[in-house]
Enzyme design. Structure first.
Site, short mmCIF file in Angstrom:
data_model
loop_
_atom_site.label_atom_id
_atom_site.label_comp_id
_atom_site.label_asym_id
_atom_site.label_seq_id
_atom_site.Cartn_x
_atom_site.Cartn_y
_atom_site.Cartn_z
N ARG A 59 0.98 -1.56 0.35
CA ARG A 59 0.30 0.07 0.10
C ARG A 59 0.83 1.52 -0.02
O ARG A 59 0.67 2.30 -0.27
CB ARG A 59 -0.78 0.10 1.06
CG ARG A 59 -1.32 1.15 1.50
CD ARG A 59 -3.15 1.18 1.90
NE ARG A 59 -3.24 0.11 3.33
CZ ARG A 59 -2.58 0.52 4.29
NH1 ARG A 59 -2.61 1.77 4.22
NH2 ARG A 59 -3.10 -0.19 5.80
N TYR A 112 -16.08 14.15 -16.36
CA TYR A 112 -16.34 13.06 -16.64
C TYR A 112 -17.40 13.03 -15.79
O TYR A 112 -17.24 13.29 -14.64
CB TYR A 112 -15.96 12.16 -16.57
CG TYR A 112 -15.42 10.55 -16.35
CD1 TYR A 112 -16.58 10.00 -16.82
CD2 TYR A 112 -15.22 9.74 -14.63
CE1 TYR A 112 -16.68 8.16 -16.63
CE2 TYR A 112 -15.32 8.60 -14.36
CZ TYR A 112 -16.34 7.91 -15.39
OH TYR A 112 -16.78 6.84 -14.70
N ASP A 186 -6.89 16.81 -16.11
CA ASP A 186 -7.30 15.36 -16.12
C ASP A 186 -6.54 15.26 -17.79
O ASP A 186 -7.29 16.01 -18.72
CB ASP A 186 -8.40 14.74 -16.13
CG ASP A 186 -8.83 13.93 -16.45
OD1 ASP A 186 -8.00 12.88 -17.33
OD2 ASP A 186 -9.78 12.97 -16.11
N LYS A 211 -7.15 3.89 -20.00
CA LYS A 211 -7.88 4.40 -21.05
C LYS A 211 -6.53 4.03 -21.39
O LYS A 211 -5.69 2.75 -22.09
CB LYS A 211 -8.52 5.77 -21.14
CG LYS A 211 -9.41 6.05 -20.03
CD LYS A 211 -10.95 4.91 -20.25
CE LYS A 211 -11.92 4.91 -19.51
NZ LYS A 211 -11.62 5.98 -18.07
#
Ligand code: LCS
Length: 398
Positions: A59, A112, A186, A211
């Site tokens: 983590r 988005y 973004d 993406k």
């Protein structure tokens, strides 16, 4: 292989993240482990205290993930990058790290759908105010800034209508107002191959790595890129404590693999998109095409200035509006109805009912997302086959 800043994009996308490993494997191995051994308790303590380099727990970092982060940082011209389990994980980790109750965000109104949902209905619960403006007119940004503004946030090209925002101008206005404002871009639709927001004055870049960066449609992932100090703070706060949105080493491996061909994939995506956009532009059943590579597109000039190529995302409006959309898309045989983008496959979707469902009808209108809009992300198939698929269906609509 030692790479340096002056080397080209293609060299960096292949070599920038690579470190020598114990077995001499050419590809960075998948360190599929949750934790790392210490020789002594004292060594464990030194690593937690940051007095000794080395891994502790996945983590907090993992060598496979580090390789991917270094590659993306080099491609975006950032000092460092931080992996996240999804694009939304990257965005939320960034925002939780920067924000406190009482702060304000100025965000573009076309985002988005889930980013919009986060900004419009989730953040206000924690005392953060978000002002939505159309940043393609930078006068709107200037009016919305206040002493409480901590973040200026936008996508360009915007999802789903491809609106273009002038990164350099927005960063200049925000920083002139207050140099501490963090300008976050973004960069999912463009990728660093087409556009480098940090070079244009932005402070932080976020991505849905799901993406184009991964490129093969088999991973959900995100990344944050920025100054090294911020990235380590974002790891300690946004990822370690606040979201726990950790990328799995296996996904980092797949992304590193995908990144090696980012430039050639983007070149082909863009060439195919240009051909398909011109076909759609001239088709009598198509009312309008939103594609940054078409000369009559509103954002054409700014896109040309800040992007190497116009990308492979486009939206269209069909004559007859929303009523005709479902019937037409359902008949396509090669283009697939699905959300997401940036894969090898050409996908089509209807934002008003799919990706942008969190927007009300009124909000869609304000954000410039028409209810009949169809989003197309052009894949890597032979473009003539995709054109034949659209032609067969759209000819019937004339
Ligand atoms: N930013 C942009 C511009 C996006 O398009 C997406 C996802 C995200 C962030 C979130 O990334 P994720 O958590 O999904 O990795 N966009 C999607 C879309 O247009 N269709 O499906 C997902």
């Amino acid at each position: 292989m030692k790479i340096n800043e002056n080397m080209g994009f293609a060299t960096k996308q292949i070599h920038a993240g690579k470190e020598k490993n114990a077995a001499g494997a050419l590809c960075t191995p998948i360190y599929q482990t949750s934790t790392f051994e210490f020789d002594t308790v004292e060594q464990g303590g030194a690593r937690f205290a940051g007095e000794e380099e080395g891994y502790i727990y996945t983590r907090l970092g993992n060598p496979t993930t580090t390789a991917m982060e270094k590659t993306i940082a080099a491609l975006e011209h950032g000092e460092a990058a931080l992996a996240a389990a999804s694009g939304m994980g990257a965005i939320t980790a960034t925002l939780w790290t920067l924000l406190s109750a009482g702060d304000e965000i100025v965000a573009d109104e076309t985002l988005y759908g889930c980013t919009f949902s986060l900004m419009s209905s989730r953040l206000p619960k924690f005392g953060v105010k978000v002002r939505f403006v159309d940043m393609s007119d930078t006068a709107n940004l200037r009016d919305a800034l206040s002493d409480k503004t901590k973040i200026v946030y936008f996508e360009t090209p915007c999802n789903p209508n491809l609106k273009i925002i002038d990164i350099k101008e927005v960063a200049r206005i925000a920083h002139d107002y207050n140099s501490d404002i963090q300008v976050i871009v973004d960069n999912t639709f463009a990728t660093p191959y087409l556009q480098k927001p940090l070079d244009l004055g932005a402070d932080i870049v976020v991505h849905s790595v799901t993406k184009y960066l991964n490129g093969h449609g088999d991973v959900i992932a995100g990344v944050v890129v920025g100054k090294a100090d911020f990235i380590s703070e974002c790891m300690m706060c946004g990822i370690k404590d606040m979201t726990g949105a950790v990328m799995s080493p296996f996904n980092a491996f797949l992304i590193t693999r995908g990144l090696k061909t980012l430039d050639i994939r983007m070149e082909r995506h863009c060439a195919n998109a240009m051909k398909i956009a011109r076909f759609l532009h001239d088709h009598p059943a198509v009312e309008k095409v939103y594609y940054p590579g078409l000369e009559d597109f509103e954002g054409y000039e700014i896109a040309k200035k800040q992007m190497k190529l116009p990308g492979a995302m486009m939206s269209i409006e069909l004559k007859g509006g929303r009523e005709r959309v479902g019937a037409a898309l359902n008949k396509l045989k090669l283009a697939t109805i699905a959300v997401s983008l940036g894969n090898c496959e050409t996908l089509v979707e209807h934002p008003a009912t799919m990706t942008h469902f969190p927007y009300s009808a009124e909000e869609l209108k304000e954000a410039g997302i028409s209810e009949g809009l169809v989003r197309i992300n052009v894949g890597l198939e032979d473009p003539d086959d995709v054109i034949a698929d659209f032609k067969a269906v759209f000819d019937e609509l004339i």
